[in-house]
Design a protein around this motif. Structure first.
Motif, PDB file in Angstrom:
ATOM      1  N   LEU A  19      11.723 -28.547 -10.693  1.00 12.48           N
ATOM      2  CA  LEU A  19      11.285 -28.924 -12.039  1.00 12.48           C
ATOM      3  C   LEU A  19      10.896 -30.394 -12.092  1.00 12.48           C
ATOM      4  CD1 LEU A  19      13.940 -27.020 -14.195  1.00 12.48           C
ATOM      5  CD2 LEU A  19      11.527 -26.446 -13.947  1.00 12.48           C
ATOM      6  N   LEU A  20      11.718 -31.251 -11.485  1.00  8.96           N
ATOM      7  CA  LEU A  20      11.401 -32.684 -11.469  1.00  8.96           C
ATOM      8  C   LEU A  20      10.089 -32.946 -10.745  1.00  8.96           C
ATOM      9  CD1 LEU A  20      14.848 -34.404 -10.716  1.00  8.96           C
ATOM     10  CD2 LEU A  20      13.617 -34.327 -12.884  1.00  8.96           C
ATOM     11  N   LEU A  21       9.868 -32.256  -9.646  1.00  9.55           N
ATOM     12  CA  LEU A  21       8.645 -32.437  -8.868  1.00  9.55           C
ATOM     13  C   LEU A  21       7.423 -32.039  -9.685  1.00  9.55           C
ATOM     14  CD1 LEU A  21       7.585 -33.211  -6.031  1.00  9.55           C
ATOM     15  CD2 LEU A  21       7.729 -30.775  -5.431  1.00  9.55           C
ATOM     16  N   VAL A  39      -0.390 -28.486 -20.820  1.00  7.77           N
ATOM     17  CA  VAL A  39      -1.103 -27.347 -20.237  1.00  7.77           C
ATOM     18  C   VAL A  39      -0.719 -27.217 -18.764  1.00  7.77           C
ATOM     19  CG1 VAL A  39      -3.364 -26.378 -19.694  1.00  7.77           C
ATOM     20  CG2 VAL A  39      -3.012 -27.576 -21.853  1.00  7.77           C
ATOM     21  N   GLY A  40      -0.636 -28.356 -18.073  1.00  5.04           N
ATOM     22  CA  GLY A  40      -0.216 -28.335 -16.678  1.00  5.04           C
ATOM     23  C   GLY A  40       1.189 -27.793 -16.504  1.00  5.04           C
ATOM     24  N   LEU A  41       2.079 -28.104 -17.467  1.00  6.16           N
ATOM     25  CA  LEU A  41       3.452 -27.599 -17.380  1.00  6.16           C
ATOM     26  C   LEU A  41       3.495 -26.091 -17.580  1.00  6.16           C
ATOM     27  CD1 LEU A  41       5.202 -30.414 -19.441  1.00  6.16           C
ATOM     28  CD2 LEU A  41       5.154 -30.163 -16.950  1.00  6.16           C
ATOM     29  N   LEU A  42       2.690 -25.571 -18.498  1.00  2.00           N
ATOM     30  CA  LEU A  42       2.628 -24.128 -18.696  1.00  2.00           C
ATOM     31  C   LEU A  42       2.096 -23.429 -17.441  1.00  2.00           C
ATOM     32  CD1 LEU A  42       1.227 -23.951 -22.334  1.00  2.00           C
ATOM     33  CD2 LEU A  42       3.475 -23.188 -21.589  1.00  2.00           C
ATOM     34  N   ALA A  44       2.276 -24.543 -14.429  1.00  5.96           N
ATOM     35  CA  ALA A  44       3.324 -24.638 -13.406  1.00  5.96           C
ATOM     36  C   ALA A  44       4.375 -23.549 -13.593  1.00  5.96           C
ATOM     37  CB  ALA A  44       3.980 -26.010 -13.465  1.00  5.96           C
ATOM     38  N   GLY A  45       4.742 -23.288 -14.858  1.00  3.32           N
ATOM     39  CA  GLY A  45       5.708 -22.233 -15.121  1.00  3.32           C
ATOM     40  C   GLY A  45       5.207 -20.882 -14.656  1.00  3.32           C
ATOM     41  N   VAL A  46       3.925 -20.612 -14.875  1.00  2.00           N
ATOM     42  CA  VAL A  46       3.336 -19.353 -14.423  1.00  2.00           C
ATOM     43  C   VAL A  46       3.380 -19.256 -12.893  1.00  2.00           C
ATOM     44  CG1 VAL A  46       1.214 -17.999 -14.310  1.00  2.00           C
ATOM     45  CG2 VAL A  46       1.860 -19.127 -16.446  1.00  2.00           C
ATOM     46  N   LEU A  47       3.018 -20.354 -12.224  1.00  2.00           N
ATOM     47  CA  LEU A  47       2.958 -20.345 -10.753  1.00  2.00           C
ATOM     48  C   LEU A  47       4.341 -20.232 -10.125  1.00  2.00           C
ATOM     49  CD1 LEU A  47       0.261 -23.115 -10.127  1.00  2.00           C
ATOM     50  CD2 LEU A  47      -0.037 -20.629 -10.047  1.00  2.00           C
ATOM     51  N   LEU A  48       5.361 -20.772 -10.784  1.00  2.00           N
ATOM     52  CA  LEU A  48       6.708 -20.770 -10.213  1.00  2.00           C
ATOM     53  C   LEU A  48       7.472 -19.488 -10.518  1.00  2.00           C
ATOM     54  CD1 LEU A  48       7.782 -24.426 -11.085  1.00  2.00           C
ATOM     55  CD2 LEU A  48       7.135 -23.560  -8.836  1.00  2.00           C
ATOM     56  N   ILE A 277      11.966 -31.859 -22.598  1.00  2.00           N
ATOM     57  CA  ILE A 277      10.828 -31.211 -23.249  1.00  2.00           C
ATOM     58  C   ILE A 277       9.855 -30.631 -22.225  1.00  2.00           C
ATOM     59  CG2 ILE A 277       8.852 -31.605 -24.771  1.00  2.00           C
ATOM     60  CD1 ILE A 277      10.601 -33.573 -26.333  1.00  2.00           C
ATOM     61  N   PRO A 278       9.527 -31.345 -21.138  1.00  2.00           N
ATOM     62  CA  PRO A 278       8.714 -30.688 -20.105  1.00  2.00           C
ATOM     63  C   PRO A 278       9.368 -29.425 -19.542  1.00  2.00           C
ATOM     64  CG  PRO A 278       8.699 -33.053 -19.775  1.00  2.00           C
ATOM     65  CD  PRO A 278       9.699 -32.774 -20.856  1.00  2.00           C
ATOM     66  N   PHE A 279      10.691 -29.426 -19.410  1.00  2.00           N
ATOM     67  CA  PHE A 279      11.380 -28.233 -18.927  1.00  2.00           C
ATOM     68  C   PHE A 279      11.156 -27.058 -19.877  1.00  2.00           C
ATOM     69  CE2 PHE A 279      14.894 -30.704 -16.440  1.00  2.00           C
ATOM     70  CZ  PHE A 279      13.914 -31.156 -15.581  1.00  2.00           C
ATOM     71  N   PHE A 280      11.100 -27.345 -21.177  1.00  2.00           N
ATOM     72  CA  PHE A 280      10.859 -26.280 -22.157  1.00  2.00           C
ATOM     73  C   PHE A 280       9.482 -25.652 -21.947  1.00  2.00           C
ATOM     74  CE2 PHE A 280       8.676 -25.369 -26.209  1.00  2.00           C
ATOM     75  CZ  PHE A 280       9.377 -24.229 -26.593  1.00  2.00           C
ATOM     76  N   PHE A 281       8.463 -26.481 -21.738  1.00  2.00           N
ATOM     77  CA  PHE A 281       7.114 -25.941 -21.550  1.00  2.00           C
ATOM     78  C   PHE A 281       7.007 -25.172 -20.236  1.00  2.00           C
ATOM     79  CE2 PHE A 281       6.090 -29.290 -24.668  1.00  2.00           C
ATOM     80  CZ  PHE A 281       5.383 -28.514 -25.579  1.00  2.00           C
ATOM     81  N   ILE A 282       7.701 -25.633 -19.213  1.00  2.00           N
ATOM     82  CA  ILE A 282       7.724 -24.866 -17.958  1.00  2.00           C
ATOM     83  C   ILE A 282       8.398 -23.521 -18.193  1.00  2.00           C
ATOM     84  CG2 ILE A 282       8.625 -24.794 -15.610  1.00  2.00           C
ATOM     85  CD1 ILE A 282       8.387 -27.844 -15.521  1.00  2.00           C
TER      86      ILE A 282
END
Length: 692
Positions: A19-21, A39-42, A44-48, A277-282
């Motif tokens: 997540l930090l990376l 948008v990048g965080l979303l 990333a969540g899809v890819l992970l 907050i970035p963790f939430f979007f991921i």
């Protein structure tokens, strides 16, 4: 090998590292392509997740915890960002626009939901998701200098009404879906929520002010107190059968006045925007089912068009109604519309709550099609809103300059006391920069027949007879002896001071206050480490705490050899006029030429450029005594690049220190930061007192 990999994937530390990376790498990449970092965080969540690399399980306890904290933090920061003082000034119009921009999207969402066969409860929930808004375009308005425009002020104030109302509808819809709803229970819940809201808003406000008063400068404990208040309010909301995000938003409003935009608020927002907050979007991306998402766009395209198009049109109608009621200009009405378009903070948080709410029959309050549509809505509005804000807000009239607020520097009389003499405090802690700082302070003080106060802070030790303490005092005396010798070259009265203090920044600010200083002149120490960003470096603390202006300098030439000064000007404001006055003092004693530079993008109308240049010229003409100061306007879409190009012909650039705000916890770019990294000439970073 498989067991090792399985152990790694199940290890919470591995998930946290991934997540930090992602947070570190992806958002800047997307911002380079003019796309929001979220948008990048979303993506990333899809890819992970399950549709990608299977590196993170969205159902794991670790991810659920991070996502829940991020969701709560998101709404907390949304409450923090609302300026309650501005809201109180225009509360009637703010509430009117808040009701308008809430009710029209709500009705639209209900109609769309019913048209596509959703229940009344789900339809009202869809309507509430459209009714709130996130002020993604506000930093654009700040950069354009249009924050004080009446349309902008009431739009910011309207956020309170829309967010609270949308969260209230969410609470009722969740209660109905879980089968706990009766007319009596609704009344009881509303009464309970009203009592709880009052307890949070007034209780936390009182407790926070009392705690801050008693703890003084203990920022670490104050930071922990605010976090504790956030989670107590969130947990308390859950105890009265209301969603946690309602309590988090109320907590943000409650401590808003307590923090007052101070350093503790900066740290809270930094932690949120960097981690939770970035963790939430991921986490939102992890929940997104790509096949369902694609199928929704293809098979349920009418639903997507209905919700997205309905939101855009209903927000436009709401803004135009207020425009005609209060007879605002077209650009003001359209700016209100563009600012109220983005659906991010409350919308996504409430959508996730609704999606995770199931009844006894295991039916969700909203299905995956609606969740996918809401994500499309977020993507469209988070891009469209700021673009339209940039287009319409720049047409708003720029506030007129108030020349009466420019401070005059008077020459003291024979009977002046210390408090009436122009006083410059110069903290000395680096022998390499000492001469240039004392010289600069002497030039400024000599202009007003003032004095300089060289200051050396010796860190305090537990035992005053500690040899290290004596060594520190000895070094301080050496520094001040040199400062006294330098100042005598300019025939300026000097009062050297040694101070023993636990905190260097506080020692500087307290000494400046004790001597009623008019200015603090400091050396530059660029510290961009994670620790400095989180806890603040010394310069940050002085900017926040000082009662007077602070000039932080990186001097690559001796001050006597600086004869060409450049001041980038975005718009006329009290802060810019203080910088002009400061520069006038230096230029008058050093025979320097000053250029005021305004960089406009290529869309700026010619008439606006001419008008601004005339106003700026009037300011220059009224300065006494007069100095050689020219006004220059150029067109360039990249402000930082334009200033860098022009700066090659100058000895020194003076920049204004402007605190960056976050939008729902997401950091926005800062031209000043870019310039500080790349300027090759001398630089002065000029900061005003916090309450100015």
């Amino acid at each position: 090998m498989e067991k090792i990999l399985e152990h790694i994937y199940e290890n919470p530390l591995f998930s946290f590292t991934i997540l930090l990376l992602v947070v570190l790498i992806l958002p800047p990449i997307f911002e380079k392509f003019k796309l929001p970092g979220l948008v990048g965080l979303l993506v990333a969540g899809v890819l992970l997740g399950q549709n990608g690399l299977h590196l993170i399980d969205p159902k794991s306890e670790t991810m659920k915890l991070f996502s829940d904290i991020g969701k709560i933090y998101l709404m907390f920061v949304a409450g923090l960002e609302i300026d309650l003082k501005e809201f109180k000034k225009t509360k009637d119009r703010s509430l009117t626009f808040g009701f308008s921009t809430f009710i029209f999207p709500l009705i639209t969402g209900v109609l769309v939901g019913r048209w596509f066969g959703f229940s009344w409860n789900s339809s009202f929930l869809i309507g509430s998701l459209l009714a709130s808004h996130t002020l993604l375009g506000f930093p654009i308005v700040q950069q354009l200098g249009k924050v004080k425009n009446r349309a902008v002020i009431i739009t910011v104030g309207a956020t309170i009404f829309t967010d609270i109302s949308a969260l209230l509808v969410l609470a009722v819809c969740v209660s109905i879906h879980q089968g706990d709803f009766t007319p009596q229970s609704l009344v009881w819940q509303l009464v309970t929520l009203a009592i709880y809201s009052a307890a949070v808003l007034f209780g936390l406000d009182w407790a926070g002010k009392e705690y801050f008063r008693r703890t003084g400068d203990q920022e670490g404990n104050q930071f922990l107190f605010i976090l504790l208040a956030l989670f107590i309010a969130s947990f308390g909301a859950e105890l009265i059968n209301v969603e946690q995000i309602v309590g988090a938003f109320l907590a943000g409003l409650a401590v808003n006045d307590v923090l007052g935009g101070g350093p503790v608020e900066e740290k809270i927002e930094f932690v949120g925007s960097t981690l939770f907050i970035p963790f939430f979007f991921i986490g939102m991306g992890l929940l997104l089912d790509v096949p369902t998402f694609i199928e929704t766009i293809q098979s349920d395209s009418l639903l997507v068009i209905g919700i997205v198009g309905g939101l855009i049109l209903s927000k436009l109608v709401a803004a135009l109604v207020i425009k005609f009621i209060y007879r605002y200009q077209w650009d003001e009405g359209l700016t209100m519309w563009s600012l109220s378009l983005p659906q991010v903070a409350a919308t996504l948080a409430a959508a996730l709550v609704a999606y995770e709410t199931v009844n006894a029959n295991q039916e969700r309050l909203i299905n995956e099609s609606v969740l996918s549509t809401i994500i499309v809505l977020m993507l469209v509005t988070s891009i469209l809103g700021p673009v339209l804000t940039d287009k319409f807000a720049r047409r708003l009239p720029t506030p007129k300059a108030n020349l009466d607020i420019i401070p005059e520097v008077d020459t003291p009389s024979e009977h002046s006391t210390l408090s009436e003499v122009f006083t410059v405090v110069v903290p000395i802690y680096n022998p390499r920069t000492e001469r240039d700082l004392i010289t600069m302070a002497a030039l400024l003080a000599r202009y007003s027949s003032g004095i300089i106060v060289p200051l050396s802070i010796t860190p305090a030790h537990t035992h005053m007879d500690d040899p290290i303490q004596d060594l520190g005092l000895q070094n301080s005396r050496l520094l001040l002896d040199r400062a006294l010798a330098i100042s005598q070259e300019f025939a300026v009265e000097t009062k050297p001071i040694i101070r023993i203090d636990d905190d260097v920044a506080n020692g500087i600010c307290r000494t400046a206050k004790e001597y009623n200083a008019n200015l603090i002149v400091m050396g530059w120490s660029a510290n961009t480490s994670f620790q400095a960003r989180l806890f603040g470096n010394m310069i940050d603390k002085v900017f926040w705490s000082s009662h007077c202006p602070v000039a932080v300098m990186r001097l690559l030439k001796e001050p006597m050899n600086i004869h060409r000064v450049l001041i980038p000007v975005k718009y006329l404001s009290p802060q810019i006029m203080h910088i002009i006055r400061f520069t006038q003092q230096f230029a008058q004693t050093n025979q320097a030429q000053v250029t005021l530079l305004r960089v406009c993008d290529r869309k700026t109308p010619k008439a606006e450029m001419v008008t601004f240049e005339k106003e700026l010229s009037q300011v220059v003409e009224q300065l006494q005594p007069t100095i050689e100061m020219t006004v220059r306007t150029i067109r360039n879409d990249n402000v930082a690049q334009a200033v860098l190009q022009v700066s090659h012909d100058y000895d020194m650039v003076i920049l204004r220190s402007m605190r960056r705000r976050t939008v729902a916890g997401l950091a926005v770019s800062d031209v000043t930061t870019q310039l500080l990294k790349k300027l090759t000439c001398s630089v002065v970073l000029f900061g005003e007192p916090h309450n100015s």
